[in-house]
Design an enzyme around this catalytic site. Structure first.
Site, short mmCIF file in Angstrom:
data_model
loop_
_atom_site.label_atom_id
_atom_site.label_comp_id
_atom_site.label_asym_id
_atom_site.label_seq_id
_atom_site.Cartn_x
_atom_site.Cartn_y
_atom_site.Cartn_z
N GLU A 206 -3.95 -15.03 18.96
CA GLU A 206 -4.42 -16.43 18.95
C GLU A 206 -5.60 -16.57 17.99
OE1 GLU A 206 -5.22 -15.77 23.17
OE2 GLU A 206 -7.21 -16.61 22.83
N TYR B 248 -9.61 -20.05 27.12
CA TYR B 248 -8.84 -18.84 26.83
C TYR B 248 -9.06 -17.68 27.80
CZ TYR B 248 -13.30 -18.22 24.37
OH TYR B 248 -14.63 -18.17 24.05
N LYS C 254 -11.49 -10.06 12.22
CA LYS C 254 -12.30 -11.02 11.45
C LYS C 254 -11.75 -11.18 10.04
CE LYS C 254 -16.25 -11.89 13.85
NZ LYS C 254 -17.53 -11.86 13.22
N CYS D 157 -28.36 -29.89 -28.61
CA CYS D 157 -28.76 -30.57 -29.85
C CYS D 157 -30.16 -31.16 -29.78
CB CYS D 157 -27.76 -31.66 -30.19
SG CYS D 157 -27.84 -33.07 -29.09
N CYS E 194 -26.26 -36.69 -22.80
CA CYS E 194 -26.73 -36.50 -24.16
C CYS E 194 -26.06 -37.60 -24.97
CB CYS E 194 -26.31 -35.13 -24.68
SG CYS E 194 -26.48 -35.00 -26.47
S1 IVH Z 1 -11.72 -14.06 24.52
C1 IVH Z 1 -13.13 -11.21 27.54
N1 IVH Z 1 -10.55 -15.67 22.84
O1 IVH Z 1 -15.48 -15.02 20.18
C2 IVH Z 1 -12.81 -11.86 26.26
N2 IVH Z 1 -12.88 -15.33 22.63
O2 IVH Z 1 -16.79 -12.63 19.18
C3 IVH Z 1 -13.63 -13.04 26.05
N3 IVH Z 1 -13.90 -16.65 20.82
O3 IVH Z 1 -17.47 -14.46 23.00
C4 IVH Z 1 -13.39 -13.70 24.77
N4 IVH Z 1 -12.06 -17.65 20.16
O4 IVH Z 1 -17.04 -16.93 22.23
C5 IVH Z 1 -11.71 -15.11 23.23
N5 IVH Z 1 -9.38 -17.13 21.45
C6 IVH Z 1 -10.53 -16.55 21.83
C7 IVH Z 1 -11.73 -16.83 21.18
C8 IVH Z 1 -12.90 -16.20 21.60
C9 IVH Z 1 -13.36 -17.53 19.96
C10 IVH Z 1 -15.32 -16.25 20.83
C11 IVH Z 1 -15.91 -16.10 22.19
C12 IVH Z 1 -16.33 -14.65 22.25
C13 IVH Z 1 -16.54 -14.35 20.80
C14 IVH Z 1 -16.52 -12.86 20.51
#
Ligand code: IVH
Length: 698
Positions: free
Chosen positions: A114, A226, A320, A417, A433
């Site tokens: 996701e 999520y 990332k 110029c 110019c």
């Molecule tokens: S799951 C136990 N799902 O990314 C797992 N986090 O870098 C909890 N985030 O703290 C996180 N999209 O704030 C999850 N689809 C997603 C997410 C997500 C963004 C953020 C969230 C987390 C951070 C970690």
């Protein structure tokens, strides 16, 4: 700051630095480093602790989440269940390594893939289905109570819907500001003369952490949920237990909470890699910013088996994307003189890689933009390159200033110029110019422009060739371009051979015109036969681009007729209007412009379009919009086909549009046509229309 090589000292430095950045990121202060640079610090710390495990204290940032606690003005609330972070993977290899670890412990697993939303995490507590609290992540254990602000968000329900409602549930999600809302908010701020926000994430964080909920209410924040935190079913909800991560999303959606529409359940690195690439491709077409993808083992039983470290689950990983925003130093601001004399400031930066390319220069548009952005020479700046968009200097990192930065002022004279720069009209944003006739920078740019694809499309004639021709004294301006001979090119070092050579059995001597030079002459000969509208574009009249040029060519048929037309006659042409009419009239009044036209005509450049008598004017009076990709036409040739038959080729759909031709991947224009009830034609129907006119049965 110089970095220590003593691991213990370096460890301390890193911990301190990371904590400072975390405090800013999760607090009210704007970050002073890019996300990418922050990730690099965390990675270095992790590597250091791997090599020297004795340094890894329980409170090291590698073991903790979010910001250390400080005074924030919001009440502190303890999460029932801790809010975790995620470990990062920065490459497909690292994703694969994670998958391998999972498989080794639990066998091959289905993985929920996701988007990783670039917002801020929130925990929503519902008791017997009623929203009682909204809390930020804070340090993972304790966060800030932002309930009043959360209640202003329209997609967070006050009451859960559906059946199987637990006695208590913590629902975790990401709060974000949709990109469109961010852009609109910034446009308004700029209109009001206020500085815009740096990015949607910061804006969302600032909006959610407003002391006054009425302010939050004006920001159209949204949420995607999520994960679940603490969960007490009570009696009612006992049988809604989800066995998979995907099942949790169904439960959340059933309760009326927003979940991602881009979630996929996949198995194996190949399928997952394809998902990641696809997501990266559509990165900029989602409603919110994303900075990667989150991969989660689907089976909750296996999630439990894999467990968590103190800060992150082992059953999930964040992939990332390469960063689109980086920090670099603004070394200098210089100005460029364009073909219309417009003097444009641009930034010269320490070269950096962003979104896969190395960037050294970025336009700053005009002196007001430089002021508005507030950048100083010597500043650390945020540089952004999103997708195919040209790189942009977003603004300075004010907190990184040392005091050695200096303000830039627009030069008073043309760097090419030395003419005094002027505003075209009082209050113009741009400085110009005024020496169009003799300024070398303008002449070179005009000549190079003639070679560009939108004008006469002379492949060999770019900026470098144009400069070489002018600098060798072969061309004083564009007037002589089409009269260039081999003898002329023999005087231009760029177009002559450096040493003796033999090609295709022919001996060639140093100083002879090179193959490239001969190709230039060839290209120029072809360019002379291009349609009239392209010749008009090539004359660099202000405001007269391809659309106006086509309109003029179609309406008058020859350059002579355009020159003879009165300003009223010109502005009466559909697609021309008073500004362009004025510009065209003024252009022809200048003697050296007339000289260009005369010399081009003498060299055989097309000065009139032959009206093709064999083409029937089947589309007289019709306005047609073509959209999407057609098989038998290019963008240009479809316009030609419409215009040569007396029709108007328009770029936007309105009630006045007679037909929309929709090719493959036709987007919003076809939708709009549908809404307005404008007939939509397939390519085949369009071809029939061209031949037979509107009598053609559709
Ligand atoms: S799951 C136990 N799902 O990314 C797992 N986090 O870098 C909890 N985030 O703290 C996180 N999209 O704030 C999850 N689809 C997603 C997410 C997500 C963004 C953020 C969230 C987390 C951070 C970690």
């Amino acid at each position: 700051m110089s970095e220590s090589t003593d691991p213990r000292v370096r460890h301390q430095e890193l911990v301190q630095e990371i904590e400072e950045h975390r405090a800013r990121y999760y607090g009210d202060d704007a970050p002073t480093i890019s996300d990418a640079a922050y990730d690099a610090l965390e990675r270095e710390l992790r590597a250091l602790e791997d090599a020297h495990p004795e340094l890894a204290e329980p409170d090291s940032p590698t073991q903790t989440v979010g910001a250390a606690r400080g005074e924030t003005g919001f009440a502190s609330v303890q999460h029932r269940e801790r809010m975790m972070s995620l470990d990062n993977a920065f490459s497909i290899d690292e994703v694969e390594a994670w998958l391998t670890r999972v498989s080794r412990e639990a066998g091959e697993q289905e993985v929920v893939c996701e988007p990783k939303i670039d917002g801020l995490s929130i925990s929503l507590t519902y008791e017997s289905g009623v929203l009682v609290r909204g809390v930020t992540r804070g340090d993972g254990t304790t966060g800030e109570d932002v309930t009043a602000n959360v209640r202003t968000m329209s997609d967070i329900p006050e009451r859960l819907t559906g059946s199987h409602i637990p006695a208590v549930v913590e629902i975790r999600g990401e709060v974000f500001l949709p990109l469109a809302a961010f852009d609109a908010l910034n446009a308004r701020l700029v209109d009001e003369g206020k500085p815009p926000y740096a990015n949607p994430r910061n804006t969302a964080a600032g909006s959610l952490r407003q002391k006054d909920p009425a302010v939050t209410a004006t920001r159209p924040l949204e949420v995607t949920t999520y994960a679940l935190g603490a969960l007490e079913w009570g009696e009612q909800g006992a049988d809604a237990r989800a066995e998979t991560q995907a099942g949790i999303y169904d439960v959340l959606a059933g309760w009326g909470l927003p979940v991602s529409q881009h979630t996929r359940v996949l198995t194996g690195v190949t399928a997952i890699e394809a998902f990641l690439r696809e997501l990266e491709d559509k990165r900029h077409s989602l409603v919110h910013e994303i900075d990667g993808a989150v991969l989660k083992v689907n089976s909750r039983a296996v999630q439990g088996q894999l467990g968590s470290t103190s800060r992150a689950p082992r059953w999930a990983v964040a992939y990332k994307f390469p960063p689109e925003e980086v920090h670099t130093r603004l070394e200098d601001i210089r100005v460029d003189v364009g073909r219309t004399g417009r003097v444009t400031p641009y930034g010269v930066m320490t070269p950096v890689t962003v979104a896969g390319s190395t960037v050294t220069y970025a336009t700053l548009h005009n002196r007001h933009e430089v002021k508005r952005k507030g950048v100083l020479i010597g500043d650390t700046v945020v540089l952004r390159k999103a997708g195919d968009v040209i790189p942009e200097i977003v603004g300075p990192v004010v907190a990184a200033r040392t005091g050695d930065e200096r303000e830039w002022t627009m030069p008073a004279e043309c760097p090419s110029c030395a003419s005094a720069l002027v505003e075209q009209k009082a209050g113009d944003k741009d400085m110009r110019c005024p020496n169009a006739k003799n300024c070398p920078a303008q002449i070179i740019d005009r000549i190079a422009f003639i070679g560009s694809r939108g004008a006469l499309d002379v492949e060999v004639l770019g900026e470098k060739a144009a400069a070489a021709l002018v600098e060798a004294g072969v061309l004083a301006n564009e007037a002589g371009l089409f009269a260039l001979t081999e003898q002329d090119l023999a005087r231009v070092p760029l177009f002559t051979l450096e040493s003796d050579s033999k090609k295709d059995g022919v001996e060639r001597k140093a100083g002879d015109v090179s193959t490239n030079g001969l190709r230039l002459l060839d290209n120029l000969a072809t360019a002379k036969t291009q349609p009239l509208w392209r010749v008009i574009v090539s004359l660099s009249m202000r405001h007269v681009g391809p659309t106006a040029s086509r309109a003029l060519a179609t309406a008058f048929g020859s350059l002579h007729a355009i020159r003879a037309a009165s300003e009223e006659e010109l502005s009466a042409v559909d697609g021309v209007g008073p500004t362009i009419a004025d510009s065209v009239t003024r252009w022809f009044e200048v003697d050296w412009h007339q000289d260009i036209v005369e010399q081009w005509a003498a060299s055989g450049v097309r000065m009139e379009d032959e009206r093709d008598q064999s083409v029937e004017r089947t589309l007289e009076g019709l306005t047609i919009v073509a959209t999407g990709s057609l098989e038998g036409f290019t963008r240009d040739s479809v316009k030609e086909a419409i215009i040569s038959r007396g029709g108007k080729a328009s770029g936007s759909v309105s009630k006045k549009t007679d037909y929309v031709v929709a090719g493959a991947n036709a987007g919003s224009k076809a939708d709009k046509a549908e809404q307005l009830g404008v007939p939509i034609l397939t390519e085949a129907q369009f071809v029939t229309l061209l031949e037979e006119g509107p009598r053609a049965p559709s």
